[in-house]
Design a protein around this motif. Structure first.
Motif, PDB file in Angstrom:
ATOM      1  N   GLN B 225     -25.185 -21.900  60.132  1.00 43.65           N
ATOM      2  CA  GLN B 225     -25.451 -20.579  59.544  1.00 43.65           C
ATOM      3  C   GLN B 225     -26.163 -19.675  60.541  1.00 43.65           C
ATOM      4  OE1 GLN B 225     -27.800 -21.020  56.047  1.00 43.65           O
ATOM      5  NE2 GLN B 225     -26.379 -22.444  55.068  1.00 43.65           N
ATOM      6  N   VAL B 226     -27.191 -20.225  61.190  1.00 40.90           N
ATOM      7  CA  VAL B 226     -27.968 -19.401  62.110  1.00 40.90           C
ATOM      8  C   VAL B 226     -27.128 -19.019  63.324  1.00 40.90           C
ATOM      9  CG1 VAL B 226     -30.006 -19.348  63.594  1.00 40.90           C
ATOM     10  CG2 VAL B 226     -30.168 -20.311  61.306  1.00 40.90           C
ATOM     11  N   VAL B 227     -26.301 -19.972  63.794  1.00 37.47           N
ATOM     12  CA  VAL B 227     -25.418 -19.655  64.921  1.00 37.47           C
ATOM     13  C   VAL B 227     -24.460 -18.536  64.541  1.00 37.47           C
ATOM     14  CG1 VAL B 227     -23.454 -20.518  66.222  1.00 37.47           C
ATOM     15  CG2 VAL B 227     -25.554 -21.851  66.102  1.00 37.47           C
ATOM     16  N   ASN B 228     -23.876 -18.624  63.357  1.00 42.08           N
ATOM     17  CA  ASN B 228     -22.962 -17.572  62.920  1.00 42.08           C
ATOM     18  C   ASN B 228     -23.667 -16.236  62.817  1.00 42.08           C
ATOM     19  OD1 ASN B 228     -20.857 -19.327  62.815  1.00 42.08           O
ATOM     20  ND2 ASN B 228     -21.083 -19.768  60.618  1.00 42.08           N
ATOM     21  N   LEU B 229     -24.891 -16.278  62.302  1.00 44.98           N
ATOM     22  CA  LEU B 229     -25.675 -15.048  62.196  1.00 44.98           C
ATOM     23  C   LEU B 229     -25.868 -14.428  63.577  1.00 44.98           C
ATOM     24  CD1 LEU B 229     -27.553 -13.060  60.688  1.00 44.98           C
ATOM     25  CD2 LEU B 229     -29.414 -14.661  61.129  1.00 44.98           C
ATOM     26  N   LEU B 230     -26.260 -15.288  64.551  1.00 47.31           N
ATOM     27  CA  LEU B 230     -26.488 -14.768  65.899  1.00 47.31           C
ATOM     28  C   LEU B 230     -25.217 -14.137  66.459  1.00 47.31           C
ATOM     29  CD1 LEU B 230     -28.766 -17.577  67.378  1.00 47.31           C
ATOM     30  CD2 LEU B 230     -29.396 -15.199  66.953  1.00 47.31           C
ATOM     31  N   GLN B 231     -24.081 -14.760  66.171  1.00 36.71           N
ATOM     32  CA  GLN B 231     -22.823 -14.210  66.685  1.00 36.71           C
ATOM     33  C   GLN B 231     -22.463 -12.893  66.010  1.00 36.71           C
ATOM     34  OE1 GLN B 231     -20.303 -17.733  66.269  1.00 36.71           O
ATOM     35  NE2 GLN B 231     -20.329 -17.926  68.491  1.00 36.71           N
ATOM     36  N   ASP B 232     -22.690 -12.825  64.695  1.00 34.23           N
ATOM     37  CA  ASP B 232     -22.427 -11.569  63.990  1.00 34.23           C
ATOM     38  C   ASP B 232     -23.294 -10.451  64.551  1.00 34.23           C
ATOM     39  OD1 ASP B 232     -20.684 -12.960  62.473  1.00 34.23           O
ATOM     40  OD2 ASP B 232     -21.981 -13.123  60.702  1.00 34.23           O
ATOM     41  N   LEU B 233     -24.557 -10.772  64.745  1.00 36.04           N
ATOM     42  CA  LEU B 233     -25.485  -9.752  65.239  1.00 36.04           C
ATOM     43  C   LEU B 233     -25.102  -9.302  66.645  1.00 36.04           C
ATOM     44  CD1 LEU B 233     -28.806 -11.357  63.980  1.00 36.04           C
ATOM     45  CD2 LEU B 233     -27.718  -9.291  63.081  1.00 36.04           C
ATOM     46  N   GLN B 234     -24.644 -10.266  67.437  1.00 42.81           N
ATOM     47  CA  GLN B 234     -24.241  -9.919  68.801  1.00 42.81           C
ATOM     48  C   GLN B 234     -23.126  -8.883  68.782  1.00 42.81           C
ATOM     49  OE1 GLN B 234     -22.512 -13.119  71.210  1.00 42.81           O
ATOM     50  NE2 GLN B 234     -23.440 -12.125  72.980  1.00 42.81           N
ATOM     51  N   ARG B 235     -22.158  -9.119  67.901  1.00 43.20           N
ATOM     52  CA  ARG B 235     -21.045  -8.188  67.804  1.00 43.20           C
ATOM     53  C   ARG B 235     -21.522  -6.838  67.297  1.00 43.20           C
ATOM     54  NH1 ARG B 235     -18.135 -11.438  64.392  1.00 43.20           N
ATOM     55  NH2 ARG B 235     -18.401 -13.269  65.706  1.00 43.20           N
ATOM     56  N   GLU B 236     -22.323  -6.867  66.256  1.00 45.10           N
ATOM     57  CA  GLU B 236     -22.724  -5.610  65.630  1.00 45.10           C
ATOM     58  C   GLU B 236     -23.636  -4.773  66.528  1.00 45.10           C
ATOM     59  OE1 GLU B 236     -24.059  -5.947  61.661  1.00 45.10           O
ATOM     60  OE2 GLU B 236     -24.529  -3.804  61.510  1.00 45.10           O
ATOM     61  N   PHE B 237     -24.547  -5.438  67.221  1.00 41.97           N
ATOM     62  CA  PHE B 237     -25.541  -4.674  67.989  1.00 41.97           C
ATOM     63  C   PHE B 237     -25.301  -4.744  69.492  1.00 41.97           C
ATOM     64  CE2 PHE B 237     -27.778  -5.855  64.035  1.00 41.97           C
ATOM     65  CZ  PHE B 237     -27.984  -4.569  63.551  1.00 41.97           C
ATOM     66  N   ASN B 238     -24.166  -5.267  69.899  1.00 39.57           N
ATOM     67  CA  ASN B 238     -23.827  -5.312  71.316  1.00 39.57           C
ATOM     68  C   ASN B 238     -24.908  -6.003  72.130  1.00 39.57           C
ATOM     69  OD1 ASN B 238     -22.315  -4.860  73.572  1.00 39.57           O
ATOM     70  ND2 ASN B 238     -23.174  -2.816  73.942  1.00 39.57           N
ATOM     71  N   LEU B 239     -25.268  -7.202  71.693  1.00 39.78           N
ATOM     72  CA  LEU B 239     -26.356  -7.918  72.349  1.00 39.78           C
ATOM     73  C   LEU B 239     -25.830  -8.812  73.460  1.00 39.78           C
ATOM     74  CD1 LEU B 239     -28.143  -9.114  69.108  1.00 39.78           C
ATOM     75  CD2 LEU B 239     -28.931  -7.289  70.622  1.00 39.78           C
ATOM     76  N   THR B 240     -26.697  -9.062  74.423  1.00 35.31           N
ATOM     77  CA  THR B 240     -26.408 -10.058  75.445  1.00 35.31           C
ATOM     78  C   THR B 240     -27.377 -11.214  75.214  1.00 35.31           C
ATOM     79  OG1 THR B 240     -25.867  -8.269  76.950  1.00 35.31           O
ATOM     80  CG2 THR B 240     -26.228 -10.459  77.910  1.00 35.31           C
TER      81      THR B 240
END
Ligand SMILES: Nc1ncnc2c1ncn2[C@@H]1O[C@H](COP(=O)(O)OP(=O)(O)O)[C@@H](O)[C@H]1O
Ligand code: SF4
Ligand SMILES: [Mg+2]
Lengths: 339, 356
Positions: B225-240
């Motif tokens: 769940q947390v990994v998926n969250l991190l990936q979603d956030l990366q996409r949404e906020f353009n994170l590195t």
């Protein structure tokens, strides 16, 4: 369970959420320790009584602690005499009188002022100094820490008693020259006089006994500053001041408060010990330590009642502070509780 | 007034902040990729001191001992290796939570190792960290709302009301019920606490996030769940992300590229699939041989490479290749010369004498 048809529906606004703050948890934990709660109430009552002693005196509940009832020296408890100062012809000595005919009960009530004052003055002085010193050493670490802690070792080796005797003599002399002091100095000298000359000396004693507090505070800071939440505060860009006051201090307050509560009876004991050495309060200021000492000098055999009132007050107060300290430790020291 | 409407929308908000505070410099490598972070010769040595009054340095723990790598904007770079190999130290040194002993860290065109005081403090809003232990990384005396809004507070962003709005937005984004804003960390589970930590890291809309084993301390059931969250956030906020992990199999799923560390050095770096399917360094091969394969046929044939001995102490690493005490294929040069990290095939870097 089927809901009753006329049951009131629960709405969000009515559902009062109890926020479980860490402080509230500590309070719940503390409340569970009945002895500590009783001790706390006892101490609060004692503080109220000592602060309002003059009111009781003006109401006639207690006597002037320094008034010498002629012909009533060493009166037994519950003996009554004619009181010429009041319309009330009879005055009863609840706890008896001492060799000068002074009402022991009134002296015990007034004596609580000295005991509480030395306890708090000593603790506040040593805590303030020790916490500031220990937090600086622990937080900045490295060479600063090393130097500061060597100085603590030096302080540790300092002989306390000769210094106290020296300062006691010095301050006794100082009290004689109030006209050379400023307004604040004169006020201090007045407070000191009301405390039987013990204010200054207990500031000195506090300054001699901050070492343990400094070591404790430093150790606590050292362990707290390596916690990840301190690092995370640094990572978001918090300044040192914020890290110390928001992230470190609140988390090490528990053990410090416990130590503070536990050190109060220690200073009270020191007052009694100083009285024993003849370095205690200036007469005629009443103090428990001095009264017990006097009872001992007169010999218990001849006048046992001399020791009962001050001894009882002193032991109960010491016990109360110790139980309170225990309760605070259980409630506040996170090392003894699950986080 | 500061245009805080942008606060609600991470990317736009960051554009506003960056335009105002950090005229962004794009560094492009030879292939024209946008390099957000450039690490060169990075070392972090912890001094070992002895002595009572006068402390002398008697040695150093070489926790990080010469790292060279780039992180490209928008990617997830995995940093893997056994516990104690210097991964956390690397992350912290990049973020200047530890000051580097040597080397440079260039972040969006700014040399971080030269920054001090206020300049560094201001820079921190662009790079954040997610910590390993969700039980230790949240101040137990602060409510969730205060924890998440603290970054905004220390950087003086927004009014109290705007900060609270932002907290609510972030809590929803990381899957927490904003209703619990006044609760304290001890009332939450490990997974929820880690979400609080993630919300805090996102509060300032950073461009780089160092995630130090963000799921290792969590129950297996919540890790995904947390990994998926991190990936979603990366996409949404353009994170590195610089994603630190101690186990290669986890990283394959998350990371675009992966760097394998051993004893303070990178031994292999390349695209995840490439490193995973075609490991070149004996250490990576050994690590991968320990990972079970789901296919029972392949699993039967899987040969484990058992490494001899223990990891040497970082205070006293071996001469030559620092893997030579345990390497099953070591040759004579390995005990004399240190292998350089070389690009064997484009994008795939290996530090081993035998891989040329
Ligand atoms: N603050 C420190 N002081 C001294 N040594 C440290 C410190 N932090 C880490 N180390 C040492 O550096 C090495 C690498 O640690 P770390 O970066 O935490 O490894 P990892 O995160 O890969 O498990 C370890 O040997 C560790 O003992
Ligand atoms: S350089 Fe030598 S010792 Fe090091 S990994 Fe390669 S073969 Fe092994
Ligand atoms: Mg680590």
């Amino acid at each position: 369970m089927a809901a009753a048809p006329n049951a009131k529906p629960i709405t969000l606004s009515e559902e009062r959420e109890v926020v479980r703050t860490p402080l509230r948890d500590a309070w719940d934990q503390f409340k569970r320790n009945k002895l500590a709660v009783i001790s706390g109430i006892f101490i609060i009552l004692l503080i109220v009584v000592s602060l309002t002693a003059d009111v009781w005196r003006s109401l006639g509940t207690i006597d002037d602690p320094n008034f010498q009832h002629r012909g009533s020296s060493y009166a037994d408890p519950m003996t009554c005499t004619t009181d010429l100062r009041r319309m009330n012809p009879s005055w009863c000595f609840m706890a008896g009188t001492d060799g000068l005919g002074r009402d022991l009960f009134s002296r015990v009530v007034y004596g609580s002022r000295v005991s509480l004052a030395v306890g708090f003055v000593g603790t506040i002085t040593s805590m303030t100094f020790g916490v500031v010193y220990g937090v600086i050493a622990g937080f900045y670490g490295g060479r600063i820490d090393n130097l500061m802690m060597r100085f603590v070792d030096f302080m540790y080796a300092l002989p306390g008693l000769p210094l106290i005797i020296l300062f006691r003599t010095f301050f006794k002399e100082l009290e004689n020259y109030p006209e050379q002091a400023g307004d604040f100095g004169r006020w201090l000298i007045q407070v000191n006089r009301n405390m039987g000359g013990l204010l200054f000396i207990f500031i000195v004693i506090g300054l001699l006994s901050w070492i343990g507090v400094a070591r404790l505070a430093r150790g606590q800071v050292l362990s707290a500053k390596n916690k990840e939440y301190v690092e995370s505060a640094r990572a978001i860009g918090a300044r040192n001041r914020r890290i110390i006051f928001i992230h470190i201090l609140p988390n090490i307050m528990g053990p410090l408060i416990v130590v503070a509560a536990a050190s109060i009876p220690g200073f009270m004991f020191t007052e009694a010990a100083l009285s024993y050495l003849g370095l205690g309060v200036n007469p005629p200021t009443p103090s428990w330590g001095d009264m017990i000492n006097e009872a001992q000098v007169r010999g218990f055999a001849s006048a046992q009642h001399l020791v009962i009132a001050p001894g009882l007050a002193f032991s109960l107060t010491l016990l109360a502070f110790n139980y309170l300290g225990d309760g605070l430790r259980d409630a506040l020291d996170p090392s003894l509780r699950g986080s | 007034m500061f245009p805080l409407a942008g606060l609600m929308f991470g990317r736009e908000y960051r554009a506003v902040v960056e335009a105002a505070t950090n005229p962004q410099v794009q560094i492009r490598d030879a292939k024209g990729r946008d390099t957000i972070l450039q690490v060169r010769g990075l070392k972090k040595h912890f001094p070992i001191s002895a002595g009572f009054i006068i402390q002398r340095e008697v040695g150093a723990i070489k926790a990080v001992d010469g790292l060279d790598f780039d992180v490209f904007r928008g990617e997830t770079l995995g940093l893997v290796g056994e516990s104690g190999c210097g991964k956390s130290t690397t992350g912290r040194t990049i973020l200047q939570l530890y000051r580097p002993t040597a080397g440079t860290v260039n972040f969006e065109g700014t040399e971080l190792s030269h920054l001090r005081g206020e300049a560094l403090r201001k820079m921190r809003r662009h790079m954040q960290m997610i910590f390993q232990d969700p039980y230790a990384s949240l101040n137990p005396r602060m409510s969730v709302g205060r924890i998440i809004s603290e970054p905004l507070y220390v950087h003086n962003i927004g009014t109290p009301q705007e900060r609270m709005d932002r907290v609510q937005f972030l809590m929803e984004k990381v899957g927490l019920n904003p209703y619990f804003v006044n609760r304290y960390p001890h009332e939450f589970s490990g997974g929820q606490r880690q979400r609080i930590g993630i919300a805090r890291a996102l509060a300032l809309s950073p461009s780089l996030i160092v995630a130090d084993e963000p799921i290792s301390a969590l129950d297996v059931s919540i890790q995904a769940q947390v990994v998926n969250l991190l990936q979603d956030l990366q996409r949404e906020f353009n994170l590195t992300y610089l994603f630190i992990a101690h186990d290669l199999s986890m990283v394959r799923h998350i990371c675009d590229r992966v760097a394998v560390m051993y004893l303070g050095k990178i031994v292999e770096l390349g695209p995840s699939e490439e490193v995973y399917n075609n490991p070149r360094h004996p250490y990576t091969q050994a690590l991968l041989s320990a990972v079970p394969v789901p296919d029972p046929e392949v699993e039967k044939k899987r040969q484990r490479i058992i490494l001899r001995g223990d990891v040497p102490s970082p205070a006293n690493p071996p001469v030559g290749c620092n893997f030579n005490t345990r390497c099953p294929v070591a040759v004579e040069t390995c005990f004399r010369d240190e292998p350089e990290l070389k690009e064997i095939v484009p994008g795939h870097w290996v530090a081993c004498h035998l891989s040329n």
